[in-house]
Design a protein around this motif. Structure first.
Motif, PDB file in Angstrom:
ATOM      1  N   PHE A   1      17.889  18.251 102.615  1.00 46.66           N
ATOM      2  CA  PHE A   1      16.996  17.091 102.729  1.00 46.66           C
ATOM      3  C   PHE A   1      15.723  17.464 101.990  1.00 46.66           C
ATOM      4  CE2 PHE A   1      16.189  13.432 105.851  1.00 46.66           C
ATOM      5  CZ  PHE A   1      15.188  12.878 105.085  1.00 46.66           C
ATOM      6  N   MET A   2      15.423  16.752 100.912  1.00 45.05           N
ATOM      7  CA  MET A   2      14.254  17.049 100.094  1.00 45.05           C
ATOM      8  C   MET A   2      13.043  16.245 100.565  1.00 45.05           C
ATOM      9  SD  MET A   2      15.592  19.183  97.987  1.00 45.05           S
ATOM     10  CE  MET A   2      14.376  19.358  96.679  1.00 45.05           C
ATOM     11  N   HIS A   3      11.912  16.890 100.664  1.00 45.87           N
ATOM     12  CA  HIS A   3      10.647  16.225 101.025  1.00 45.87           C
ATOM     13  C   HIS A   3      10.736  15.386 102.307  1.00 45.87           C
ATOM     14  CE1 HIS A   3       8.389  17.437  97.514  1.00 45.87           C
ATOM     15  NE2 HIS A   3       9.226  16.859  96.678  1.00 45.87           N
ATOM     16  N   PRO A   4      11.333  15.895 103.392  1.00 42.36           N
ATOM     17  CA  PRO A   4      11.375  15.069 104.604  1.00 42.36           C
ATOM     18  C   PRO A   4       9.993  14.690 105.120  1.00 42.36           C
ATOM     19  CG  PRO A   4      11.972  17.350 105.093  1.00 42.36           C
ATOM     20  CD  PRO A   4      11.965  17.207 103.598  1.00 42.36           C
ATOM     21  N   HIS A   5       8.956  15.465 104.762  1.00 42.20           N
ATOM     22  CA  HIS A   5       7.612  15.134 105.250  1.00 42.20           C
ATOM     23  C   HIS A   5       7.134  13.777 104.748  1.00 42.20           C
ATOM     24  CE1 HIS A   5       6.622  16.796 101.251  1.00 42.20           C
ATOM     25  NE2 HIS A   5       5.547  16.043 101.306  1.00 42.20           N
ATOM     26  N   ARG A   6       7.749  13.269 103.692  1.00 45.26           N
ATOM     27  CA  ARG A   6       7.329  11.967 103.156  1.00 45.26           C
ATOM     28  C   ARG A   6       7.811  10.793 103.999  1.00 45.26           C
ATOM     29  NH1 ARG A   6       8.190  12.927  96.569  1.00 45.26           N
ATOM     30  NH2 ARG A   6       6.486  14.465  96.376  1.00 45.26           N
ATOM     31  N   VAL A   7       8.809  11.053 104.851  1.00 45.67           N
ATOM     32  CA  VAL A   7       9.379   9.962 105.650  1.00 45.67           C
ATOM     33  C   VAL A   7       9.465  10.296 107.127  1.00 45.67           C
ATOM     34  CG1 VAL A   7      10.705   8.986 103.735  1.00 45.67           C
ATOM     35  CG2 VAL A   7      11.740  10.771 105.152  1.00 45.67           C
ATOM     36  N   ASN A   8       9.093  11.518 107.525  1.00 46.94           N
ATOM     37  CA  ASN A   8       9.309  11.966 108.892  1.00 46.94           C
ATOM     38  C   ASN A   8       8.064  12.686 109.407  1.00 46.94           C
ATOM     39  OD1 ASN A   8      10.430  14.511 110.675  1.00 46.94           O
ATOM     40  ND2 ASN A   8      11.537  12.626 111.120  1.00 46.94           N
ATOM     41  N   GLU A   9       7.496  12.173 110.462  1.00 49.13           N
ATOM     42  CA  GLU A   9       6.236  12.710 110.980  1.00 49.13           C
ATOM     43  C   GLU A   9       6.381  14.131 111.503  1.00 49.13           C
ATOM     44  OE1 GLU A   9       2.644  11.530 114.119  1.00 49.13           O
ATOM     45  OE2 GLU A   9       4.525  10.379 114.096  1.00 49.13           O
ATOM     46  N   LEU A  10       7.489  14.436 112.196  1.00 47.82           N
ATOM     47  CA  LEU A  10       7.665  15.779 112.721  1.00 47.82           C
ATOM     48  C   LEU A  10       7.696  16.807 111.583  1.00 47.82           C
ATOM     49  CD1 LEU A  10       8.293  17.347 115.450  1.00 47.82           C
ATOM     50  CD2 LEU A  10      10.639  17.412 114.608  1.00 47.82           C
ATOM     51  N   SER A  11       8.392  16.479 110.501  1.00 46.39           N
ATOM     52  CA  SER A  11       8.450  17.385 109.352  1.00 46.39           C
ATOM     53  C   SER A  11       7.066  17.617 108.774  1.00 46.39           C
ATOM     54  CB  SER A  11       9.365  16.808 108.269  1.00 46.39           C
ATOM     55  OG  SER A  11      10.679  16.650 108.754  1.00 46.39           O
ATOM     56  N   ARG A  12       6.288  16.553 108.673  1.00 45.35           N
ATOM     57  CA  ARG A  12       4.929  16.682 108.125  1.00 45.35           C
ATOM     58  C   ARG A  12       4.076  17.565 109.040  1.00 45.35           C
ATOM     59  NH1 ARG A  12       4.537  11.862 107.075  1.00 45.35           N
ATOM     60  NH2 ARG A  12       3.440  11.067 108.899  1.00 45.35           N
TER      61      ARG A  12
ATOM     62  N   LEU B   1      -3.045  34.880 102.934  1.00 45.42           N
ATOM     63  CA  LEU B   1      -2.263  35.327 101.784  1.00 45.42           C
ATOM     64  C   LEU B   1      -2.853  34.823 100.470  1.00 45.42           C
ATOM     65  CD1 LEU B   1       1.376  34.870 103.147  1.00 45.42           C
ATOM     66  CD2 LEU B   1      -0.012  36.948 103.104  1.00 45.42           C
ATOM     67  N   PHE B   2      -3.311  33.584 100.451  1.00 45.57           N
ATOM     68  CA  PHE B   2      -3.936  33.040  99.243  1.00 45.57           C
ATOM     69  C   PHE B   2      -5.372  33.536  99.062  1.00 45.57           C
ATOM     70  CE2 PHE B   2      -0.808  29.413  99.464  1.00 45.57           C
ATOM     71  CZ  PHE B   2      -0.315  29.526  98.176  1.00 45.57           C
ATOM     72  N   GLY B   3      -6.023  33.834 100.167  1.00 50.08           N
ATOM     73  CA  GLY B   3      -7.443  34.157 100.103  1.00 50.08           C
ATOM     74  C   GLY B   3      -8.301  32.919  99.957  1.00 50.08           C
ATOM     75  N   GLU B   4      -7.740  31.773 100.248  1.00 51.53           N
ATOM     76  CA  GLU B   4      -8.449  30.491 100.181  1.00 51.53           C
ATOM     77  C   GLU B   4      -7.657  29.451 100.955  1.00 51.53           C
ATOM     78  OE1 GLU B   4      -8.690  29.407  96.069  1.00 51.53           O
ATOM     79  OE2 GLU B   4      -6.561  28.929  95.904  1.00 51.53           O
ATOM     80  N   GLU B   5      -8.212  28.275 101.102  1.00 48.36           N
ATOM     81  CA  GLU B   5      -7.559  27.200 101.847  1.00 48.36           C
ATOM     82  C   GLU B   5      -6.250  26.803 101.164  1.00 48.36           C
ATOM     83  OE1 GLU B   5      -7.316  24.659 105.100  1.00 48.36           O
ATOM     84  OE2 GLU B   5      -8.810  26.205 104.706  1.00 48.36           O
ATOM     85  N   PRO B   6      -5.146  26.731 101.935  1.00 50.18           N
ATOM     86  CA  PRO B   6      -3.873  26.334 101.344  1.00 50.18           C
ATOM     87  C   PRO B   6      -3.685  24.824 101.315  1.00 50.18           C
ATOM     88  CG  PRO B   6      -3.539  26.977 103.619  1.00 50.18           C
ATOM     89  CD  PRO B   6      -5.013  27.171 103.330  1.00 50.18           C
ATOM     90  N   LEU B   7      -2.838  24.381 100.407  1.00 49.73           N
ATOM     91  CA  LEU B   7      -2.415  22.985 100.311  1.00 49.73           C
ATOM     92  C   LEU B   7      -0.892  22.952 100.345  1.00 49.73           C
ATOM     93  CD1 LEU B   7      -4.719  21.828  97.357  1.00 49.73           C
ATOM     94  CD2 LEU B   7      -5.078  21.361  99.804  1.00 49.73           C
ATOM     95  N   ALA B   8      -0.327  22.010 101.089  1.00 50.15           N
ATOM     96  CA  ALA B   8       1.123  21.883 101.204  1.00 50.15           C
ATOM     97  C   ALA B   8       1.655  20.990 100.091  1.00 50.15           C
ATOM     98  CB  ALA B   8       1.500  21.307 102.562  1.00 50.15           C
ATOM     99  N   ALA B   9       2.719  21.461  99.416  1.00 49.40           N
ATOM    100  CA  ALA B   9       3.261  20.731  98.267  1.00 49.40           C
ATOM    101  C   ALA B   9       4.656  20.185  98.493  1.00 49.40           C
ATOM    102  CB  ALA B   9       3.286  21.649  97.036  1.00 49.40           C
ATOM    103  N   GLN B  10       5.451  20.808  99.346  1.00 50.86           N
ATOM    104  CA  GLN B  10       6.855  20.417  99.461  1.00 50.86           C
ATOM    105  C   GLN B  10       7.437  20.855 100.791  1.00 50.86           C
ATOM    106  OE1 GLN B  10       9.714  22.639  97.188  1.00 50.86           O
ATOM    107  NE2 GLN B  10      11.055  20.882  96.877  1.00 50.86           N
TER     108      GLN B  10
END
Length: 271
Positions: free
Chosen positions: A72-83, A98-107
């Motif tokens: 299931f690709m990108h379930p966060h786009r259609v499913n609140e629990l996944s997001r 790990l990044f040493g800065e604020e992360p952003l979720a992409a997928q």
């Protein structure tokens, strides 16, 4: 001078920097994992989601179990629990260290990987995400115990500083994706043994993949997300919008190139 990590230990950060990956044991509770299991059982039962999820019946699958249980690709786009799981503070806090800065979720992705399913040939994630500058980090959550028998993940330690390779054609009898990269001389893939609720974090240049699920009756379900740091300026357009830790969507510049291997490879991205 870089700041000390707030959530993980300095030793864990050093291990990630050296080997390219880090396992956080029991990051999600049994109750968390049960909620994911139930949600994605329901989503599979409810059937296809346009462009994101396309399961078919056993008769239509023609013997290919992965057509019955595709990822299931990108379930966060259609499913609140996944997001919610994608931007869970426990994950985002580790990523910030790990990044040493604020992360952003992409997928986000969910793999069912039933018994008999093929694996995914060795590959590098930033080949597909095309993040600039730097690279992505994956958070790979085991929803079932994951080991060699049921097609668990393999990683190649110390490949986080390897350049992105142009892949060759993978063996379709053992991999459901078409791209495969070469393990550098002197290195080798090692299995990552995980219990349900463990999360594997790994750098986007790390070579990794999996082999077929040869178990008789064990699924190898996993919830996988990819992230970048807030300083990222470009990403493959397929991954916009990104999400902040408080759930706000954020568009960044689309990377127009096909990466180091040209647009033909990028167009065939399995991600």
């Amino acid at each position: 001078m870089s700041k000390l990590p707030a959530t993980i230990t300095p030793e864990q950060l050093q291990q990630f920097d050296t080997d390219g990956y880090l396992i956080m044991r029991g990051l999600f509770s049994a109750q968390d994992i049960e909620a994911l299991q139930q949600e994605f059982t329901m989503l599979h039962r409810n059937g296809p989601v346009e462009r994101l999820f396309a399961p078919v019946s056993k008769e239509q699958a023609g013997g290919d179990i992965l057509k019955e249980y595709p990822r299931f690709m990108h379930p966060h786009r259609v499913n609140e629990l996944s997001r919610n799981y994608m931007i869970d503070p426990r994950v985002m806090d580790v990523l910030e260290d790990l990044f040493g800065e604020e992360p952003l979720a992409a997928q986000s992705m969910f793999y069912y990987k039933p018994p008999g399913a093929r694996g995914q040939a060795l590959h590098q994630d930033n080949f597909y995400l095309l993040i600039e500058p730097g690279t992505c980090i994956a958070a790979w959550t085991a929803v079932d115990p994951s080991d060699e028998e049921n097609g668990g993940l393999f990683v190649v330690p110390k490949t986080s500083r390897e350049a992105i390779q142009c892949p060759h054609e993978a063996d379709p009898t053992v991999s459901f994706t078409t791209h495969e990269v070469v393990v550098p001389e002197g290195l080798q893939p090692v299995p990552v043994i995980l219990e349900a609720g463990d999360v594997l974090f790994f750098n986007g240049n790390v070579i990794h993949g999996s082999y077929p699920n040869t178990s008789a009756d064990r699924f190898r379900r996993s919830f996988i997300c990819h992230y970048t740091g807030v300083s990222t300026t470009k990403i493959s357009g397929y991954y916009n919008p990104l999400y902040t830790r408080d759930g706000q969507p954020l568009e960044i510049e689309k990377n127009p190139s096909g990466g180091p291997c040209g647009t033909e490879f990028a167009a065939n991205s399995p991600h």
